[in-house]
Design an enzyme around this catalytic site. Structure first.
Site, PDB file in Angstrom:
ATOM      1  N   SER A  43       0.833  -1.195   0.000  1.00 55.18           N
ATOM      2  CA  SER A  43       0.000   0.000   0.000  1.00 55.18           C
ATOM      3  C   SER A  43       0.874   1.253   0.000  1.00 55.18           C
ATOM      4  CB  SER A  43      -0.870  -0.014   1.260  1.00 55.18           C
ATOM      5  OG  SER A  43      -1.514   1.215   1.397  1.00 55.18           O
ATOM      6  N   ILE A  46      -0.193   3.141   3.502  1.00 57.40           N
ATOM      7  CA  ILE A  46       0.171   2.647   4.842  1.00 57.40           C
ATOM      8  C   ILE A  46       1.694   2.553   4.898  1.00 57.40           C
ATOM      9  CG2 ILE A  46      -0.110   0.756   6.496  1.00 57.40           C
ATOM     10  CD1 ILE A  46      -2.737   0.062   4.939  1.00 57.40           C
ATOM     11  N   VAL A  51      11.983   1.470  10.843  1.00 57.57           N
ATOM     12  CA  VAL A  51      13.105   1.264  11.758  1.00 57.57           C
ATOM     13  C   VAL A  51      13.646  -0.148  11.521  1.00 57.57           C
ATOM     14  CG1 VAL A  51      12.628   2.900  13.616  1.00 57.57           C
ATOM     15  CG2 VAL A  51      11.404   0.720  13.544  1.00 57.57           C
ATOM     16  N   LYS A  82      29.009  -3.599  11.436  1.00 56.14           N
ATOM     17  CA  LYS A  82      28.694  -3.760  12.862  1.00 56.14           C
ATOM     18  C   LYS A  82      29.419  -4.996  13.389  1.00 56.14           C
ATOM     19  CE  LYS A  82      24.752  -5.300  15.690  1.00 56.14           C
ATOM     20  NZ  LYS A  82      23.331  -5.620  15.725  1.00 56.14           N
ATOM     21  N   PRO A 102      30.641  -9.516  21.217  1.00 56.56           N
ATOM     22  CA  PRO A 102      31.206  -9.452  19.857  1.00 56.56           C
ATOM     23  C   PRO A 102      30.583 -10.500  18.937  1.00 56.56           C
ATOM     24  CG  PRO A 102      32.693 -10.635  21.290  1.00 56.56           C
ATOM     25  CD  PRO A 102      31.516 -10.241  22.143  1.00 56.56           C
ATOM     26  N   VAL A 190      -5.131  -3.451   0.402  1.00 61.27           N
ATOM     27  CA  VAL A 190      -6.072  -4.563   0.577  1.00 61.27           C
ATOM     28  C   VAL A 190      -7.230  -4.072   1.434  1.00 61.27           C
ATOM     29  CG1 VAL A 190      -6.390  -6.854   1.617  1.00 61.27           C
ATOM     30  CG2 VAL A 190      -4.288  -6.338   0.361  1.00 61.27           C
ATOM     31  N   LEU A 345       6.943  -8.506  11.255  1.00 60.03           N
ATOM     32  CA  LEU A 345       6.172  -8.030  12.405  1.00 60.03           C
ATOM     33  C   LEU A 345       4.801  -8.678  12.470  1.00 60.03           C
ATOM     34  CD1 LEU A 345       7.045  -4.212  12.152  1.00 60.03           C
ATOM     35  CD2 LEU A 345       8.082  -5.914  13.673  1.00 60.03           C
TER      36      LEU A 345
HETATM   37  C1  LIG Z   1      11.366   0.401  17.535  1.00 63.80           C
HETATM   38  C2  LIG Z   1      11.799  -0.733  16.685  1.00 63.80           C
HETATM   39  C3  LIG Z   1      13.165  -0.947  16.484  1.00 63.80           C
HETATM   40  C4  LIG Z   1      13.594  -2.037  15.718  1.00 63.80           C
HETATM   41  N1  LIG Z   1      14.936  -2.272  15.564  1.00 63.80           N
HETATM   42  C5  LIG Z   1      15.333  -3.389  14.923  1.00 63.80           C
HETATM   43  C6  LIG Z   1      16.706  -3.692  14.762  1.00 63.80           C
HETATM   44  O1  LIG Z   1      17.594  -2.935  15.152  1.00 63.80           O
HETATM   45  N2  LIG Z   1      17.042  -4.839  14.137  1.00 63.80           N
HETATM   46  C7  LIG Z   1      16.102  -5.700  13.658  1.00 63.80           C
HETATM   47  O2  LIG Z   1      16.459  -6.770  13.156  1.00 63.80           O
HETATM   48  N3  LIG Z   1      14.803  -5.395  13.724  1.00 63.80           N
HETATM   49  C8  LIG Z   1      14.395  -4.281  14.338  1.00 63.80           C
HETATM   50  N4  LIG Z   1      13.070  -3.985  14.406  1.00 63.80           N
HETATM   51  C9  LIG Z   1      12.117  -4.808  13.647  1.00 63.80           C
HETATM   52  C10 LIG Z   1      12.154  -4.396  12.173  1.00 63.80           C
HETATM   53  O3  LIG Z   1      11.905  -3.024  12.055  1.00 63.80           O
HETATM   54  C11 LIG Z   1      11.134  -5.188  11.368  1.00 63.80           C
HETATM   55  O4  LIG Z   1      11.312  -6.558  11.623  1.00 63.80           O
HETATM   56  C12 LIG Z   1      11.313  -4.961   9.892  1.00 63.80           C
HETATM   57  O5  LIG Z   1      11.322  -3.605   9.579  1.00 63.80           O
HETATM   58  C13 LIG Z   1      10.240  -5.662   9.098  1.00 63.80           C
HETATM   59  O6  LIG Z   1       9.007  -4.986   9.187  1.00 63.80           O
HETATM   60  P1  LIG Z   1       7.797  -5.536   8.331  1.00 63.80           P
HETATM   61  O7  LIG Z   1       8.189  -5.562   6.913  1.00 63.80           O
HETATM   62  O8  LIG Z   1       7.332  -6.796   8.949  1.00 63.80           O
HETATM   63  O9  LIG Z   1       6.634  -4.478   8.568  1.00 63.80           O
HETATM   64  P2  LIG Z   1       6.433  -2.991   7.989  1.00 63.80           P
HETATM   65  O10 LIG Z   1       7.715  -2.309   7.735  1.00 63.80           O
HETATM   66  O11 LIG Z   1       5.463  -2.324   8.921  1.00 63.80           O
HETATM   67  O12 LIG Z   1       5.717  -3.194   6.584  1.00 63.80           O
HETATM   68  C14 LIG Z   1       4.349  -3.494   6.479  1.00 63.80           C
HETATM   69  C15 LIG Z   1       3.936  -3.397   5.019  1.00 63.80           C
HETATM   70  O13 LIG Z   1       2.595  -3.859   4.905  1.00 63.80           O
HETATM   71  C16 LIG Z   1       1.888  -2.981   4.078  1.00 63.80           C
HETATM   72  N5  LIG Z   1       0.464  -3.066   4.412  1.00 63.80           N
HETATM   73  C17 LIG Z   1      -0.104  -3.007   5.643  1.00 63.80           C
HETATM   74  N6  LIG Z   1      -1.449  -3.080   5.519  1.00 63.80           N
HETATM   75  C18 LIG Z   1      -1.713  -3.209   4.198  1.00 63.80           C
HETATM   76  C19 LIG Z   1      -2.892  -3.295   3.425  1.00 63.80           C
HETATM   77  N7  LIG Z   1      -4.107  -3.225   3.985  1.00 63.80           N
HETATM   78  N8  LIG Z   1      -2.774  -3.395   2.071  1.00 63.80           N
HETATM   79  C20 LIG Z   1      -1.559  -3.432   1.470  1.00 63.80           C
HETATM   80  N9  LIG Z   1      -0.421  -3.328   2.156  1.00 63.80           N
HETATM   81  C21 LIG Z   1      -0.498  -3.208   3.493  1.00 63.80           C
HETATM   82  C22 LIG Z   1       2.477  -1.605   4.340  1.00 63.80           C
HETATM   83  O14 LIG Z   1       2.207  -0.703   3.281  1.00 63.80           O
HETATM   84  C23 LIG Z   1       3.966  -1.993   4.419  1.00 63.80           C
HETATM   85  O15 LIG Z   1       4.493  -2.030   3.114  1.00 63.80           O
HETATM   86  C24 LIG Z   1      12.627  -2.892  15.135  1.00 63.80           C
HETATM   87  C25 LIG Z   1      11.268  -2.655  15.308  1.00 63.80           C
HETATM   88  C26 LIG Z   1      10.847  -1.591  16.097  1.00 63.80           C
HETATM   89  C27 LIG Z   1       9.376  -1.367  16.285  1.00 63.80           C
END
Ligand SMILES: Cc1cc2nc3c(=O)[nH]c(=O)nc-3n(C[C@H](O)[C@H](O)[C@H](O)COP(=O)(O)OP(=O)(O)OC[C@H]3O[C@@H](n4cnc5c(N)ncnc54)[C@H](O)[C@@H]3O)c2cc1C
Length: 520
Positions: A43, A46, A51, A82, A102, A190, A345
């Site tokens: 999307s 969204i 991070v 790192k 490490p 979606v 996530l």
């Molecule tokens: C504070 C914080 C710090 C972090 N630090 C680390 C770190 O140092 N190291 C590490 O390994 N991990 C870290 N993480 C975890 C890491 O950020 C995530 O694992 C990683 O970014 C993967 O995110 P994601 O792709 O699952 O979700 P997101 O990045 O949230 O992506 C979700 C996707 O789904 C799409 N979407 C949602 N709803 C719909 C819909 N209805 N229709 C179509 N598309 C939709 C959105 O558009 C987006 O493209 C951290 C997380 C947090 C919260």
């Protein structure tokens, strides 16, 4: 008649979605004869979480496997190298309280476990466990990189992972998957998930592209968990009673100048109600405060973050914008249900400590790619094995993260006192700690392959936190003193060589921009 898996739709275009697309398309994409159709639906309304800037060394293998050049990755993502993490203030909060975790394994670890020998000799050696068995702490303290410009792409002198700009990584993966691996991209939202008789997902309805069908759906929709959690109703298992962090405040701090030194470790500094991460990229730092809102107000947490940034030398710390993210510590009860599997996530998240999220994305996406069921008829068997294995991994991750908190002597703060309460410690971790009172962590303690974090990582954290293992009852078995002494001496030689030959981290990153590592 069997129903072959010929199409996969990944919903969600964050790091999880695009990493999964890359690994899947590399092995099964339609570029291969008889390959399958892989599409990613994301999307534009969204946003991604934006991070996730610290990785594991596994990311080197993942990017290489997908086919991305390390030079392109480093320059595009303002990435740096790192070499592990530094934990400051976790033991008792005093000024000289810090330890290193490490990425190098202890010297000679395949031949002998040096931990009991270090315990026996630590008064004579006069060094922490991390210093006695490995040289990366010394390299880190000298501000040096883990390799030279003449070391080929992805090759190492010392083991390393990356710090990176999460948004830029997603863009790079997206472009690479579309241009080189034949992944189709659909930009749309979606609005509904449509079910078949029997409970499989038939299609997803989008705002502008109608219904999109697939044989397998991969849910990468982030915290929304739109397919697995919402549509299929797989329950969420909270771990907030064990790991208390439920919010993070995130800030980007520009580097003072283009010559600013860049730390080669994630800095993790304990706070009254959580901890602050500090990650150095080539152009800025990513800094964030992970905290428990039951132990601190949001204002206090922001104040602590601004004060940290200010003390770290960034005068603009008071004005920089801060973003607050809510964290729900826990994971889904299952990760693969019917014809839908969740990665990232949407499957679960605990907290950023030890960067366990992206590595689990790599593991899960790699498993889906390696074990992709040939047809719908066998998907249930694959799903069962997948769920058992990933559930085991979560048990290990929860234990390992909790380990960082339970050995603290920071008794002034309620957050840290609560972390030591027996009812907040999983039984699995309690029994491991009991075991380690009499012998150091060993590979045999973990029963097979459940562990994401190797037993060696447990040693670094346990002894970094000044845990006492009484080896008097196993001393009779420590018969390899000569080998142990030789390895302690070898580590000193390796340290001296590394200090003489490795470049400064900033200097190396400048050279990478100019010349690049030798391509492979
Ligand atoms: C504070 C914080 C710090 C972090 N630090 C680390 C770190 O140092 N190291 C590490 O390994 N991990 C870290 N993480 C975890 C890491 O950020 C995530 O694992 C990683 O970014 C993967 O995110 P994601 O792709 O699952 O979700 P997101 O990045 O949230 O992506 C979700 C996707 O789904 C799409 N979407 C949602 N709803 C719909 C819909 N209805 N229709 C179509 N598309 C939709 C959105 O558009 C987006 O493209 C951290 C997380 C947090 C919260």
């Amino acid at each position: 008649m069997v129903r072959p898996i010929k199409s996969v739709v990944i919903v969600g275009g964050g790091a999880a979605g695009w990493l999964t697309a890359g690994l899947l398309a590399k092995k099964h994409g339609k570029e291969k004869s008889g390959g399958i159709k892989i599409s990613l639906l994301e999307s534009s309304d969204i946003p991604t979480i934006g991070v996730g800037e610290g990785t594991w060394p596994t990311m080197r293998h993942t990017l290489k496997k997908i086919g991305i050049s390390e030079n392109d990755f480093l320059t595009t993502c303002n990435a740096t190298l790192k070499q592990g993490a530094i934990f400051a203030g976790w033991v008792d909060g005093s000024d000289d309280d810090y330890y290193y975790h490490p990425f190098n394994a202890p010297v000679g670890y395949k031949e002998i476990d040096l931990a009991p020998y270090w315990i026996k000799k630590k008064a004579i050696l006069g060094e922490s466990f991390a210093q006695a068995v490995d040289y990366q702490q010394a390299v880190g303290e000298a501000g040096l990189a883990p390799k030279k410009i003449t070391t080929a792409e992805y090759n190492i002198v010392a083991n390393y992972a990356y710090h990176l700009d999460a948004g830029k990584l997603t863009e790079l993966l997206k472009q690479f998957c579309k241009d080189n691996l034949g992944v189709g991209q659909i930009v749309d939202t979606v609005t509904r998930v449509n079910m078949q008789d029997g409970g499989d997902i038939a299609s997803v309805t989008t705002a502008n592209h109608g219904d999109i069908e697939a044989d397998l759906f991969i849910d990468c929709t982030g915290f929304a968990s739109l397919l697995l959690g919402e549509a299929l109703g797989v329950p969420f298992v909270s771990k907030n009673d064990i790991l208390f962090a439920d919010h993070a405040l995130v800030m980007q701090v520009p580097n003072a100048s283009e010559e600013s030194p860049i730390r080669c470790q994630t800095m993790a500094t304990a706070q009254e109600a959580g901890w602050i991460w500090d990650i150095g990229l080539t152009n800025r730092r990513g800094v964030g405060h992970v905290y428990s809102s039951s132990h601190s107000s949001h204002d206090q947490a922001e104040q602590a973050l601004r004060s940290y940034v200010h003390k770290s030398g960034a005068d603009e710390g008071d004005e920089l914008p801060v973003r607050r993210i809510k964290i729900r510590a826990g994971h889904r009860e299952k990760f693969w249900e019917k014809n839908c599997v969740a990665v990232g996530l949407s499957a679960g998240f605990l907290e950023p400590l030890e960067a366990s999220a992206l590595v689990l994305v790599e593991v899960m996406a790699g498993m889906i790619s390696d074990r992709l069921p040939a047809c719908r008829e066998v998907m249930g068997i694959t799903a069962k094995h997948f769920n058992e294995e990933i559930n085991q991994r979560w048990v290990g991750i929860v234990d390992f993260l909790k380990l960082h908190y339970v050995l603290t002597r920071r008794d002034n703060d309620e957050f840290w006192r609560d972390n030591k309460r027996p009812e907040s410690i999983p039984d699995t971790l309690k029994s491991l700690l009991e075991l380690w009172r009499y012998h150091p962590p060993s590979e045999q303690d973990f029963g097979g392959s459940r562990e994401l974090f190797p037993w060696l990582s447990y040693q670094f954290v346990l002894y970094g936190m000044q845990f006492e293992t009484d080896i008097s009852l196993i001393e009779h078995s420590l018969t390899n003193t000569a080998l142990a002494d030789r390895l302690f001496a070898e580590n000193v030689r390796a340290k001296n060589k590394a200090l003489e030959t490795l470049p400064r981290h900033r200097e190396l990153m400048d050279k990478v921009k100019e010349f690049g590592f030798q391509p492979i």
